[in-house]
Scaffold this motif. Structure first.
Motif, PDB file in Angstrom:
ATOM      1  N   VAL A 116      92.486  52.435  35.976  1.00 51.29           N
ATOM      2  CA  VAL A 116      92.365  53.599  36.851  1.00 51.29           C
ATOM      3  C   VAL A 116      91.003  54.255  36.672  1.00 51.29           C
ATOM      4  N   GLU A 117      90.547  54.348  35.435  1.00 50.56           N
ATOM      5  CA  GLU A 117      89.226  54.922  35.148  1.00 50.56           C
ATOM      6  C   GLU A 117      88.129  54.085  35.796  1.00 50.56           C
ATOM      7  N   ALA A 118      88.273  52.754  35.739  1.00 46.73           N
ATOM      8  CA  ALA A 118      87.284  51.859  36.348  1.00 46.73           C
ATOM      9  C   ALA A 118      87.235  52.062  37.862  1.00 46.73           C
ATOM     10  N   LEU A 119      88.396  52.225  38.488  1.00 47.59           N
ATOM     11  CA  LEU A 119      88.436  52.454  39.932  1.00 47.59           C
ATOM     12  C   LEU A 119      87.776  53.786  40.295  1.00 47.59           C
ATOM     13  N   ARG A 120      88.092  54.822  39.540  1.00 52.29           N
ATOM     14  CA  ARG A 120      87.500  56.138  39.819  1.00 52.29           C
ATOM     15  C   ARG A 120      85.977  56.077  39.725  1.00 52.29           C
ATOM     16  N   TRP A 121      85.474  55.453  38.677  1.00 49.94           N
ATOM     17  CA  TRP A 121      84.027  55.371  38.485  1.00 49.94           C
ATOM     18  C   TRP A 121      83.378  54.537  39.587  1.00 49.94           C
ATOM     19  N   ALA A 122      84.032  53.426  39.966  1.00 57.13           N
ATOM     20  CA  ALA A 122      83.496  52.584  41.042  1.00 57.13           C
ATOM     21  C   ALA A 122      83.447  53.355  42.357  1.00 57.13           C
ATOM     22  N   MET A 123      84.490  54.124  42.660  1.00 58.36           N
ATOM     23  CA  MET A 123      84.520  54.905  43.903  1.00 58.36           C
ATOM     24  C   MET A 123      83.405  55.944  43.912  1.00 58.36           C
ATOM     25  N   GLU A 124      83.189  56.606  42.799  1.00 61.77           N
ATOM     26  CA  GLU A 124      82.125  57.609  42.726  1.00 61.77           C
ATOM     27  C   GLU A 124      80.755  56.988  42.965  1.00 61.77           C
ATOM     28  N   ASN A 125      80.546  55.792  42.431  1.00 62.03           N
ATOM     29  CA  ASN A 125      79.261  55.126  42.611  1.00 62.03           C
ATOM     30  C   ASN A 125      79.078  54.604  44.027  1.00 62.03           C
ATOM     31  N   MET A 126      80.140  54.125  44.651  1.00 61.99           N
ATOM     32  CA  MET A 126      80.024  53.664  46.029  1.00 61.99           C
ATOM     33  C   MET A 126      79.693  54.821  46.960  1.00 61.99           C
TER      34      MET A 126
END
Length: 237
Positions: A58-68
């Protein structure tokens, strides 16, 4: 039987994480592939060990979304974790992740065409082993470990990424194959570690310890096990 979903890896952000109960740190990362399938951006980070693998995903998804949001127009995300997809689609069914999923829900407001897809894994890669030549071939995962100037290598992580870094290199080629009962065998990885150290020393580069190297090899081989030759033949040696 559920049919694996086939997707075209174009304009998608692939994400993954590495978590073990005994480690002090966890790691996560993402890579954005544009509409032509070329890798454009990537990110990796170490975190204090999360409560579980799912917490890290979940943390990986959140960070990826913020970067996109900051660096691309990508609206699609890919993961090998079906539980993560279920969590995003039905967050009420995962009350213990309520805080983390609320952050994901808030970010989704900024993604009108948000989509998260399961990147299905096959048992074996679609490779004609008898025609395979000597060289570099693209697989699914890589091992990443960082080293600061004057310090030793940190504990690394396996990521669902396929990137090539162009810089000073010290390379080692390791022999591995499957036995008839399907086990994966490595041929003297500790000796590869020593040769890597020797080559890196001549290039004035830092190098991992033998234990770090062997551990990394085992992790990345298991992560890419579908790419290991299906049948062990003595003539290959």
């Amino acid at each position: 039987m559920e049919n694996p979903q086939v997707i075209i890896l174009g304009n998608i952000c692939l994400l993954d994480g590495s978590w073990t109960a005994s480690a002090n740190y966890s790691g996560c990362g993402w890579v954005w592939m544009d509409s032509s399938g070329k890798n454009q951006l990537m990110g990796i980070r170490n975190l204090t060990r999360r409560e579980s693998t799912l917490h890290l995903k979940v943390e990986a998804l959140r960070w990826a979304m913020e970067n996109m949001l900051q660096h691309s127009t990508c609206q699609s995300f890919g993961t090998d974790c079906k539980e993560l997809i279920a969590m995003v689609k039905e967050p009420h069914a995962w009350p213990s992740f309520a805080t983390e999923l609320e952050r994901i829900k808030t970010l989704q407001i900024c993604f009108p065409d948000f989509n998260i897809t399961h990147c299905a894994d096959e048992k074996y890669a679609n490779v004609k082993w008898e025609e395979l030549g000597f060289g570099f071939y693209r697989t699914d995962n890589m091992y990443v470990a960082k080293c600061k100037h004057g310090e030793s290598f940190q504990e690394g992580i396996v990521l669902f990424l396929t990137l090539i870094f162009r810089s000073a290199l010290a390379l080692q080629f390791l022999i591995m194959a499957r036995t008839e009962d399907g086990r994966i065998m490595l041929f003297r990885p500790d000796q590869n570690a020593l040769r890597l150290q020797s080559g890196a020393h001549r290039l004035c580069m830092p190098y991992p310890s033998v234990d770090q190297f062997v551990s990394a090899v085992k992790q990345v081989v298991l992560a890419n096990k579908k790419w290991v030759c299906i049948k062990l033949e003595s003539k290959r040696f």
